[in-house]
Motif scaffolding. Structure first.
Motif, PDB file in Angstrom:
ATOM      1  N   GLU A 314       0.848  -1.188   0.000  1.00  0.00           N
ATOM      2  CA  GLU A 314       0.000   0.000   0.000  1.00  0.00           C
ATOM      3  C   GLU A 314       0.884   1.239   0.000  1.00  0.00           C
ATOM      4  O   GLU A 314       1.967   1.258   0.595  1.00  0.00           O
ATOM      5  N   LEU A 315       0.413   2.284  -0.693  1.00  0.00           N
ATOM      6  CA  LEU A 315       1.095   3.566  -0.705  1.00  0.00           C
ATOM      7  C   LEU A 315       0.093   4.637  -0.292  1.00  0.00           C
ATOM      8  O   LEU A 315      -0.933   4.813  -0.944  1.00  0.00           O
ATOM      9  N   LYS A 316       0.409   5.350   0.787  1.00  0.00           N
ATOM     10  CA  LYS A 316      -0.536   6.346   1.295  1.00  0.00           C
ATOM     11  C   LYS A 316      -0.183   7.762   0.881  1.00  0.00           C
ATOM     12  O   LYS A 316      -1.054   8.626   0.832  1.00  0.00           O
ATOM     13  N   GLN A 317       1.086   8.006   0.582  1.00  0.00           N
ATOM     14  CA  GLN A 317       1.489   9.336   0.147  1.00  0.00           C
ATOM     15  C   GLN A 317       2.717   9.212  -0.744  1.00  0.00           C
ATOM     16  O   GLN A 317       3.368   8.163  -0.785  1.00  0.00           O
ATOM     17  N   ALA A 318       3.018  10.290  -1.459  1.00  0.00           N
ATOM     18  CA  ALA A 318       4.150  10.275  -2.388  1.00  0.00           C
ATOM     19  C   ALA A 318       5.412   9.828  -1.669  1.00  0.00           C
ATOM     20  O   ALA A 318       5.695  10.269  -0.560  1.00  0.00           O
ATOM     21  N   ASP A 319       6.162   8.942  -2.343  1.00  0.00           N
ATOM     22  CA  ASP A 319       7.336   8.356  -1.685  1.00  0.00           C
ATOM     23  C   ASP A 319       8.480   8.247  -2.685  1.00  0.00           C
ATOM     24  O   ASP A 319       9.138   7.218  -2.802  1.00  0.00           O
ATOM     25  N   GLY A 320       8.699   9.327  -3.436  1.00  0.00           N
ATOM     26  CA  GLY A 320       9.774   9.308  -4.424  1.00  0.00           C
ATOM     27  C   GLY A 320       9.481   8.346  -5.562  1.00  0.00           C
ATOM     28  O   GLY A 320       8.335   8.077  -5.910  1.00  0.00           O
ATOM     29  N   GLU A 321      10.534   7.788  -6.123  1.00  0.00           N
ATOM     30  CA  GLU A 321      10.395   6.866  -7.251  1.00  0.00           C
ATOM     31  C   GLU A 321       9.992   5.475  -6.755  1.00  0.00           C
ATOM     32  O   GLU A 321      10.557   4.953  -5.802  1.00  0.00           O
ATOM     33  N   ILE A 322       9.013   4.881  -7.430  1.00  0.00           N
ATOM     34  CA  ILE A 322       8.576   3.514  -7.137  1.00  0.00           C
ATOM     35  C   ILE A 322       8.838   2.665  -8.369  1.00  0.00           C
ATOM     36  O   ILE A 322       8.398   3.006  -9.474  1.00  0.00           O
ATOM     37  N   LEU A 323       9.553   1.558  -8.200  1.00  0.00           N
ATOM     38  CA  LEU A 323       9.772   0.617  -9.301  1.00  0.00           C
ATOM     39  C   LEU A 323       8.740  -0.485  -9.166  1.00  0.00           C
ATOM     40  O   LEU A 323       8.671  -1.172  -8.149  1.00  0.00           O
ATOM     41  N   CYS A 324       7.910  -0.637 -10.172  1.00  0.00           N
ATOM     42  CA  CYS A 324       6.802  -1.588 -10.077  1.00  0.00           C
ATOM     43  C   CYS A 324       6.417  -2.069 -11.466  1.00  0.00           C
ATOM     44  O   CYS A 324       7.178  -1.901 -12.426  1.00  0.00           O
ATOM     45  N   GLN A 325       5.240  -2.619 -11.572  1.00  0.00           N
ATOM     46  CA  GLN A 325       4.776  -3.207 -12.828  1.00  0.00           C
ATOM     47  C   GLN A 325       3.311  -2.875 -13.031  1.00  0.00           C
ATOM     48  O   GLN A 325       2.547  -2.795 -12.067  1.00  0.00           O
ATOM     49  N   ILE A 326       2.930  -2.668 -14.297  1.00  0.00           N
ATOM     50  CA  ILE A 326       1.521  -2.497 -14.635  1.00  0.00           C
ATOM     51  C   ILE A 326       1.109  -3.679 -15.507  1.00  0.00           C
ATOM     52  O   ILE A 326       1.703  -3.917 -16.557  1.00  0.00           O
ATOM     53  N   GLN A 327       0.129  -4.437 -15.024  1.00  0.00           N
ATOM     54  CA  GLN A 327      -0.415  -5.560 -15.805  1.00  0.00           C
ATOM     55  C   GLN A 327      -1.711  -5.090 -16.444  1.00  0.00           C
ATOM     56  O   GLN A 327      -2.659  -4.715 -15.747  1.00  0.00           O
ATOM     57  N   LEU A 328      -1.749  -5.099 -17.770  1.00  0.00           N
ATOM     58  CA  LEU A 328      -2.812  -4.450 -18.531  1.00  0.00           C
ATOM     59  C   LEU A 328      -3.897  -5.427 -18.968  1.00  0.00           C
ATOM     60  O   LEU A 328      -3.650  -6.625 -19.145  1.00  0.00           O
ATOM     61  N   ASP A 329      -5.091  -4.881 -19.169  1.00  0.00           N
ATOM     62  CA  ASP A 329      -6.199  -5.699 -19.646  1.00  0.00           C
ATOM     63  C   ASP A 329      -6.168  -5.854 -21.159  1.00  0.00           C
ATOM     64  O   ASP A 329      -6.773  -6.777 -21.701  1.00  0.00           O
TER      65      ASP A 329
END
Length: 644
Positions: A314-329
Motif C-alpha cells: 500500500e502507498l498512502k502518500q508520495a514516496d519518491g520513485e517507485i519501481l513496479c509493474q503495470i499488468q494491462l487488460d
C-alpha cells in the motif's frame, strides 16, 4: 534552424483562451465540432500549422481544458516538444492548471512558455498579482524558470513576442529522431467518402512515404499509405514532429481506434505487462493498494490494468520513485523510455506518471531482489541492455536486439559496432550477435567435456560434432555452438577429422592395461588376410569385455587400420592393400567374380563381402556381372562405412 519539425501544445484551464490564442497565432479555428462552437469549449483535440521562421515547421495542438476531457488532453500533449501553458490574467492558477502541470511533468515535457492571456481585461496591479501567483505555483516544478509572455488573443497584443519566444525555446529543443523506425500513435480515425480510412496523429519518430507498407498495431493489420497530408496539404513524405494524416489501404475504419500505433517495421513489441518507474502526485486523496485497478495513458492509448508492487502492499502518500509493474487488460505498443500517466478510475483523479523501463515485463517475486533487478534495468546503458538480453538469449539478430532492448535501431547499431570494436561482442552470423563471454563459456564447456571423453574413451577419435551440439543445445543456441566449434578448430584449440572433434594433438591409443592383448588380436586379424572370422571369435579367450571388444573394433575402423566387411567382421587394412594390389596387377579396366576368385584364391563366402566392400569404398563400381575400377581406386580414406 532549417528543415526542422516541432509540435507544441496549448494547455491550461477551461476558458483561459487557448483556442483563441491558437487562432491568433495560426489564423486557424481549431474548434471544429458544432457542440464546441455552441458551448465555446474544446472537446476534442484541435490542430493548426504555425510558420514563424523559414525552415521551422510547427504543429500546434490545442488540448481541451475541462476536467471531463482530460483523456483528450493527455493524448494531445504526449507527443509535444514544447508546451504553452495558458493562464488567464483575470483568474490565475486554477485546478485544471495544476493538474495539467502535474501531467506535463510526469510526461517529461521539459520546455514551457507561460502565456498569461486576456491581459486586456485586467489592470497592471492585477497583472502583477497574477504573475506572482503563477510563479509561486511553478516553484519547485520543472517549469520554475519558464519565460512569461503577456498576450491577448482578441486584440493580438503580445502575439509577436510570443512568436519570438516560441522560436527561442525551440532552439533549445532537440530535433525528433527522423532516422529511427517510423511510429505514429493514432489519435483520430475517420472516413472521407471515396477515400476510405484516414488516421491522424503526431509522428513520434522516423519518416513515412506515400506508398509505404505499414503495420497497424496491436492487431497487426498490414496496410499501405495511399496518401499523406500534413495540415491538409498533400505530401509525399512526413517526418518526425509533424502532424500527419494518412489514408490507409487495407483496413476498415471499424478496425482502427485511437491508441493504435502505425509503424513501418517489425521492431515494435505488443505487450500487456510493463515494468515502470513511477512517481505519484504529492497529495493522494486515497491510498494506492496492491493490484488496485488503474487506467494508464501512454501515447494516445488509454487502457485499464492493475498496479503490482514488489516492495509494499500500500502507498498512502508520495514516496519518491517507485519501481513496479503495470499488468494491462489490453495490449499496447510501447518502447523503453516512453512516458505515461496513471489515473484512478474511481474516484477519478490523476495519481501519478512515469516511464517504461521494460516493455515486456516478466513474472517476478515480491522482494528486494526484484527491486534491485528493476533498478539495474532502469540505470542500464544501451550496452548494458544488449549484454543483458544476450546473456538470456545467447544469440540475437539486430531485429531481436531492437525488440528485446526496446532501443532505437540506430542506437542498437551504434552500440553493436562499439561492442565489436571493444571485443565483448562477436558476430556469429551476418548481423547476428553473441557475447564473447558466452563463447568463452562454451569453449570451456567443450574442452572440459572432451578431456573427460578422451579419458573415458581413449580409443575413439573424439566426439562427433552433432553429439557436441546435442549435448549443449539445452544451454546455448545451435548456431552459437557451431560457431564456437568452428572458431576453436580455426584457432588450433581443437582438431577435427571427418565428423569427429578432439582436443588439439590428441590421437586414439590402446589403454595400457589391455594394450598387449589388443595387439595380439590385431596381429591375428592381420594374419587371416581376406578370410576373416567373426569379430567375437578373435576376442574369445583374451579376457577382454564386450565393451572393450566393441571399443577396439571402433578404434581400428576410425583409425583406418581395418574396415568393416560385414556387420560382424573386420578386415585388416594390410589384407585389403595386398588383395587390391593383386587384383590391379592381374585385371584390366573391368573384371568379374570368377577372375577375382582365381586371383585371390578365396571362396565366394569371403569374396562377395570383400567385393561389396570395395563398392562401398568407391574403389569399384558394379555394372551387371562385372566390376569397373573407379578413378580413385587407390584411395582407401573414404567410405561411409567408416563412420560409426
Amino acid at each position: 534552424m532549417s528543415d526542422t519539425y516541432f509540435t507544441i501544445g496549448m494547455a491550461g484551464h477551461i476558458d483561459h483562451g487557448k483556442t483563441t490564442l491558437t487562432k491568433a497565432l495560426s489564423r486557424v479555428d481549431t474548434d471544429r465540432l458544432k457542440e464546441e462552437k455552441e458551448r465555446s469549449i474544446s472537446i476534442e483535440l484541435g490542430y493548426a500549422p504555425l510558420q514563424i521562421e523559414e525552415g521551422v515547421n510547427i504543429s500546434i495542438i490545442d488540448v481541451p481544458g475541462h476536467e471531463r476531457f482530460i483523456r483528450q488532453m493527455i493524448a494531445g500533449v504526449a507527443g509535444i516538444d514544447l508546451v504553452v501553458l495558458v493562464i488567464a490574467a483575470d483568474e490565475g492558477v486554477m485546478p485544471q492548471t495544476k493538474e495539467h502541470l502535474e501531467i506535463l511533468e510526469f510526461l517529461g515535457i521539459e520546455h514551457c512558455i507561460v502565456a498569461i492571456s486576456k491581459v486586456d481585461r485586467v489592470d497592471e496591479e492585477m497583472l502583477e498579482f497574477v504573475t506572482e501567483d503563477i510563479k509561486d505555483g511553478l516553484a519547485g516544478t520543472i517549469f520554475h524558470d519558464a519565460p512569461f509572455v503577456y498576450v491577448d488573443g482578441i486584440s493580438r497584443r503580445g502575439i509577436d513576442n510570443l512568436n519570438q519566444t516560441i522560436i527561442s525555446e525551440l532552439k533549445l529543443v532537440g530535433s525528433r529522431d527522423a532516422y529511427g523506425s517510423f511510429r505514429l500513435p493514432v489519435d483520430q480515425v475517420f472516413t472521407v467518402k471515396g477515400q476510405g480510412t484516414i488516421v491522424r496523429g503526431t509522428t513520434y519518430e522516423g519518416i513515412v512515404q506515400q506508398g509505404s507498407q505499414l503495420r497497424l498495431l496491436p492487431k497487426d493489420h498490414k496496410v499501405r499509405a495511399r496518401q499523406i497530408q500534413v495540415h491538409h496539404e498533400e505530401q509525399h513524405i512526413a517526418r518526425a514532429g509533424q502532424r500527419t494524416a494518412i489514408n490507409l489501404g487495407g483496413v476498415d475504419k471499424d478496425d482502427v481506434r485511437r491508441g493504435d500505433v502505425l509503424v513501418a517495421s517489425d521492431h515494435f513489441l505488443v505487450t500487456k505487462t510493463i515494468d515502470v518507474s513511477l512517481r505519484f502526485v504529492e497529495e493522494l486523496r486515497t491510498s494506492v493498494k496492491q493490484r488496485m485497478p488503474v487506467k494508464i495513458h501512454v501515447g494516445t492509448s488509454e487502457v485499464m490494468g492493475r498496479i503490482v508492487f514488489f516492495d509494499r502492499n500500500e502507498l498512502k502518500q508520495a514516496d519518491g520513485e517507485i519501481l513496479c509493474q503495470i499488468q494491462l487488460d489490453e495490449e499496447i505498443v510501447v518502447r523503453r523510455g516512453d512516458r505515461f500517466i496513471l489515473r484512478r478510475p474511481t474516484p477519478v483523479e490523476t495519481i501519478g506518471g512515469g516511464w517504461v523501463i521494460q516493455p515486456e515485463g516478466g513474472k517476478y517475486r515480491f522482494g528486494k531482489a526484484t527491486i534491485d533487478m528493476l533498478q539495474n534495468k532502469k540505470q542500464s546503458t544501451p550496452e548494458d541492455l544488449i549484454e543483458d538480453v544476450l546473456s538470456q538469449h545467447t544469440l540475437l539478430d539486430v531485429k531481436q536486439l531492437i525488440q528485446y532492448t526496446s532501443l532505437d535501431e540506430h542506437v542498437v547499431n551504434r552500440a553493436v559496432a562499439e561492442g565489436l570494436e571493444a571485443g565483448y561482442l562477436i558476430e556469429v552470423n551476418r548481423q547476428t550477435y553473441g557475447l564473447t563471454k558466452t563463447f568463452n563459456k562454451i569453449k570451456d564447456e567443450i574442452i572440459s567435456r572432451l578431456e573427460n571423453y578422451h579419458q573415458e574413451y581413449p580409443m575413439r577419435l573424439g566426439i562427433s560434432k552433432a553429439e557436441i551440439v546435442q549435448m549443449l543445445s539445452g544451454l546455448y543456441s545451435k548456431m552459437m555452438i557451431e560457431y564456437s566449434l568452428n572458431q576453436l578448430v580455426q584457432k588450433g584449440n581443437l582438431d577435427k577429422e571427418e565428423q569427429f572433434v578432439s582436443l588439439a594433438g590428441f590421437h586414439p591409443y590402446l589403454p595400457r592395461q589391455w594394450k598387449q592383448r589388443m595387439l595380439e588380436v590385431i596381429n591375428t586379424l592381420d594374419k587371416d588376410g581376406v578370410t576373416v572370422k567373426k569379430w567375437e571369435e578373435y576376442i574369445t579367450g583374451t579376457l577382454l569385455s564386450k565393451h572393450d571388444a566393441d571399443e577396439l573394433a571402433l578404434y581400428l575402423v576410425q583409425t583406418k587400420q581395418a574396415f568393416r566387411i560385414m556387420n560382424d567382421r573386420l578386415i585388416h587394412r594390410s589384407a585389403v592393400d595386398a588383395a587390391l594390389a593383386k587384383l590391379k596387377q592381374q585385371t584390366d579396366e573391368t573384371f568379374d567374380i570368377k577372375e577375382a576368385k582365381d586371383i585371390l584364391d578365396v571362396s565366394r563366402k569371403y569374396l562377395i563381402p570383400f567385393l561389396e566392400m570395395l563398392d562401398q569404398l568407391k574403389i569399384t563400381t558394379r555394372i551387371e556381372d562385372e566390376r569397373k575400377w573407379m578413378s580413385n581406386s587407390e584411395n582407401l580414406e573414404g567410405g561411409e562405412h567408416n563412420e560409426l
